[in-house]
Design an enzyme around this catalytic site. Structure first.
Site, PDB file in Angstrom:
ATOM      1  N   LYS A  36       0.938  -1.145  -0.178  1.00 27.26           N
ATOM      2  CA  LYS A  36       0.106  -0.153  -0.057  1.00 27.26           C
ATOM      3  C   LYS A  36       0.889   1.431   0.043  1.00 27.26           C
ATOM      4  CE  LYS A  36      -3.596  -2.764   2.027  1.00 27.26           C
ATOM      5  NZ  LYS A  36      -4.726  -2.626   3.147  1.00 27.26           N
TER       6      LYS A  36
ATOM      7  N   HIS B 247      -9.202  -3.156  -5.668  1.00 27.10           N
ATOM      8  CA  HIS B 247      -8.913  -3.149  -4.121  1.00 27.10           C
ATOM      9  C   HIS B 247     -10.145  -2.270  -3.730  1.00 27.10           C
ATOM     10  CE1 HIS B 247      -7.170  -2.855  -0.277  1.00 27.10           C
ATOM     11  NE2 HIS B 247      -6.625  -3.995  -0.475  1.00 27.10           N
TER      12      HIS B 247
ATOM     13  N   GLU C 100     -11.652 -10.524  -0.353  1.00 23.60           N
ATOM     14  CA  GLU C 100     -10.994  -9.623   0.671  1.00 23.60           C
ATOM     15  C   GLU C 100     -12.503  -8.710   1.350  1.00 23.60           C
ATOM     16  OE1 GLU C 100      -6.666  -8.010   0.817  1.00 23.60           O
ATOM     17  OE2 GLU C 100      -8.030  -6.797  -0.397  1.00 23.60           O
TER      18      GLU C 100
END
Length: 248
Positions: free
Chosen positions: A11, A101, A170
């Site tokens: 990240k 994401h 996720e």
């Protein structure tokens, strides 16, 4: 023994010097204990764009680590200030790219359509997109997980060759919170994803994966790897992740 794909997503962490220190320490760890990494483990790191040049061809070949990008723009080139194309990433030996994401979906309003376009751009340029899907805590508690995942899968994977992609489940409520879906819950959702896609699809789990829980997660039939955040920032913990199944 099934193949497993373990990717560390840094990240927006690590300065250039910090990333260089990590690479030096990882190279030393690999020289000493690389033989402990099972042949069925493929692994990589997704650094910030400013640190990608540190993962040069020599390092990739010496340590078998893969270079992963955190994001791409869906366009090939042009007047898109601040963006990076798939073609650019391929030119520096990136193999995978994370798209969709939840932090991109939430903070930058990336829709399933945009995710699909980015995945197509990746494939067209020889990159493998890791397409992230997952539900919020509110959706999870309301019992909407499968409905949310199904919509994301249908729209994000539209017209894609499933043999050229990876999907990462996720759950948003488990990202960076210390909370983790139980291995059984993660398996249930990954099995559902496989049932609506392909039996051969590579499916990762992400969300507070750590050295203490990775072995149990990777034992699950429909989990083919992990997308890891915080635990990939330190060499020791990342090395533990990629050697979790080493002979004791």
């Amino acid at each position: 023994m099934k193949k497993l794909l373990i990717i560390g997503n840094w990240k927006m962490n690590k300065t250039y010097d910090e990333a260089r220190d990590f690479i030096n320490a990882f190279s030393n760890a690999y020289a000493l204990n690389g033989a402990k990494i099972s042949e069925n483990i493929e692994y990589g790191i997704a650094p910030s764009f400013t640190n990608m040049s540190l993962f040069n061809k020599e390092l990739l070949e010496k340590t078998n680590i893969n270079l992963v990008a955190q994001n791409i723009n869906e366009n090939r080139s042009g007047a898109f200030t601040g963006e990076i194309s798939a073609q650019m990433l391929k030119s520096i030996n990136a193999k995978y790219v994370i798209v969709g994401h939840s932090e991109r979906r939430q903070n930058y309003r990336e829709t399933n359509k945009i995710v699909n376009q980015k995945a197509k751009a990746a494939i067209e340029n020889g990159l493998i997109p890791i397409i992230c899907v997952g539900e919020s805590l509110e959706e999870y508690e309301a019992g909407k997980t499968k409905a949310v995942i199904k919509k994301q899968i249908k729209q994000s994977l539209e017209a894609l060759d499933l043999s050229k992609i990876v999907v990462a489940y996720e759950p948003i409520w488990a990202i960076g919170t210390g909370k983790v879906a139980t291995a059984e819950v993660a398996q249930q959702i990954c099995k559902f994803i496989r049932s609506i896609t392909s039996k051969d699809l590579i499916i990762q789990y992400g969300g507070s994966v750590s050295p203490s829980n990775i072995e149990n997660l990777m034992k699950q039939e429909d989990i083919d790897g992990a997308l890891v955040g915080g635990a990939s920032l330190e060499v020791d913990s990342f090395f533990e992740l990629i050697t979790f199944n080493a002979l004791k």
